[in-house]
Scaffold this motif. Sequence first.
Motif, PDB file in Angstrom:
ATOM      1  N   GLN A   1       7.427   7.676   1.273  1.00 19.61           N
ATOM      2  CA  GLN A   1       8.080   7.723  -0.091  1.00 19.61           C
ATOM      3  C   GLN A   1       7.410   6.733  -0.868  1.00 19.61           C
ATOM      4  OE1 GLN A   1      10.590   9.255  -0.973  1.00 19.61           O
ATOM      5  NE2 GLN A   1      11.930   8.025  -2.268  1.00 19.61           N
ATOM      6  N   SER A   2       6.894   5.517  -0.639  1.00 21.19           N
ATOM      7  CA  SER A   2       6.441   4.476  -1.566  1.00 21.19           C
ATOM      8  C   SER A   2       5.227   5.220  -2.500  1.00 21.19           C
ATOM      9  CB  SER A   2       5.772   3.349  -0.840  1.00 21.19           C
ATOM     10  OG  SER A   2       6.923   2.656  -0.398  1.00 21.19           O
ATOM     11  N   PHE A   3       4.519   6.039  -1.722  1.00 22.07           N
ATOM     12  CA  PHE A   3       3.372   6.793  -2.291  1.00 22.07           C
ATOM     13  C   PHE A   3       3.934   8.013  -3.302  1.00 22.07           C
ATOM     14  CE2 PHE A   3       0.212   4.544   0.466  1.00 22.07           C
ATOM     15  CZ  PHE A   3      -0.747   3.963  -0.821  1.00 22.07           C
ATOM     16  N   GLY A   4       5.134   8.247  -2.917  1.00 16.21           N
ATOM     17  CA  GLY A   4       5.770   9.506  -3.751  1.00 16.21           C
ATOM     18  C   GLY A   4       5.517  10.911  -2.951  1.00 16.21           C
ATOM     19  N   LEU A   5       5.031  10.735  -1.956  1.00 16.04           N
ATOM     20  CA  LEU A   5       4.833  11.833  -1.115  1.00 16.04           C
ATOM     21  C   LEU A   5       5.918  12.555  -0.307  1.00 16.04           C
ATOM     22  CD1 LEU A   5       1.443  10.426   0.298  1.00 16.04           C
ATOM     23  CD2 LEU A   5       1.515  12.317  -1.278  1.00 16.04           C
ATOM     24  N   LYS A   6       7.089  11.859  -0.144  1.00 13.22           N
ATOM     25  CA  LYS A   6       8.226  12.455   0.285  1.00 13.22           C
ATOM     26  C   LYS A   6       8.796  13.354  -0.685  1.00 13.22           C
ATOM     27  CE  LYS A   6      11.488  11.050   2.871  1.00 13.22           C
ATOM     28  NZ  LYS A   6      12.584  10.040   3.595  1.00 13.22           N
ATOM     29  N   SER A   7       8.718  14.584  -0.532  1.00 12.92           N
ATOM     30  CA  SER A   7       9.554  15.550  -1.576  1.00 12.92           C
ATOM     31  C   SER A   7       9.741  16.689  -0.889  1.00 12.92           C
ATOM     32  CB  SER A   7       8.969  15.237  -2.941  1.00 12.92           C
ATOM     33  OG  SER A   7       7.729  16.068  -3.070  1.00 12.92           O
TER      34      SER A   7
END
Lengths: 254, 258
Positions: free
Chosen positions: B219-225
């Motif tokens: 999530q911190s890297f924005g990969l959770k979507s």
Amino acid sequence: MSASNNINITLKVWRQKNAQSKGQLESYDLKNVSTDSSFLEMLDQLNEELINEGKSPVTFDHDCREGICGACSLYINGRPHGPGNRVTTCQLHMRSFKDGETIYVEPWRAAAFPVIKDLMTDRSSFDRIQHAGGYVSVNTSGNTQDANALPIEKENADKAFDAATCIGCGACVAACKNASASLFVAAKVSQYALLPQGQVEAKDRVLNMVKQAQKEGFGPCSNTGACEVECPKGISLENIARMNREYLAASLSK
Amino acid sequence: MSEAKGLIKSHTVKKYWMAATGLFLCIFLIGHLAGNLQLFMDGYEGRLQFNEYAVFMTTNPAVKLLSYLTYFSILFHAVDGLVITINNRKARPQGYAYSKPGENSIWSSRNMGILGTVILAYIIVHMQNFWYIYKFGTTPFMMSEDGSSPLLKDGTVVKGGSIENGDVVMAGENLGPAMRDLYEIVIQGFQEPLLVAFYVLGMIAIAFHLMHGFQSGFQSFGLKSGKYGKLIDKVGLAYAIIVPLLFAVIPVYLFMIK
């Protein structure tokens, strides 16, 4: 339709004279509260009694009282906007409480939301985050282009709209153990990041808004997800993921 | 980079570092676990394989590089985590009189600092138990199956050789360092029930840490979507349960069989 009932409750309300004073919880017994009244109407009832007794009424924020302005706040019984999800405090009704229940009412707690008086906090830090980049620069030349002239993918339009439903109430900050404004900033970044109009200023927007949030004293994001649960508009954590992606890309290229 | 200090000063960038080091350590754990699982092999073969593996892990240059990366990750993750925790606290100087955080988030996610501290204490004890003893302590040495001859680090049995100051010596000639018996140290170590309990507790802390940390890193890297978001949650939960469980089973197993 169930008939309305009246209940008696005990309120533990945070009273604080001004930003400098210390403040404490004070106890009030309130009788004959209609279960059909909203939480704010119940506070109005309390204030009428306090005024009649010659005491200072409880200060709290409110405006539209229909869940769209984001003015009402309040940490009620351990949760922002009280029990239940997807409601603001004005949409919370006294039928959510039991007869004889003790209800704690506290202001949002965050370094960036200092208490002005009682339950009212200064949320202008959110405005300053918006000023740092939460806009699209449009030239008002007199012959403004029709908004629908730009084709936008339905999926992105929907997601941008969902992000734009953020009313800036601050429940995300209140819920977060770190008083982080990540969900708010992410919503404001996302509503433009997904639209062609937002592309020109995209990099500066995310960098400046995130920077401003930190400068205001909001904490880091621990990804606990508390904000998403407590957000009255159901703003998704996917917006935070998008903000983190945008920030990484912007940091590396700017 | 707009500003060099942006590399570390920003809350968001601190979380990128947290995620990068944390996810690297998740990969490290898989490698570590694969090595440990060799302890399930018993008999002379198992002992020899484990001790040869120990030599490989302490001498191979690529492993050495990875081990430095691992030490760096652990230390950076701990220090960065401490700074983040301090910043977390600063953002809310006055807490709520009445709060129900369990209504909106899991316990692990709110206590990563405490879990991390327990894990750090565990790592220090664990390093002392095995790494320090193996490298600097007095250890038993690996002997050939009949128990008569020492082995060199490359596994060669030196018939008629003896061990002096950790080196294999034959006919007055020093043939190099002898293979140490880490397998024996591990087996002996886990005869102590308190140590077994400590290791199991350490793994429980790691399980809870990973339960939040794995997906949080993505999530911190924005990969959770989108669809990957749910997949990452599922993989993260499975990882957080299976990996620490397998680690914890080893000391318990070694304690039970002897």
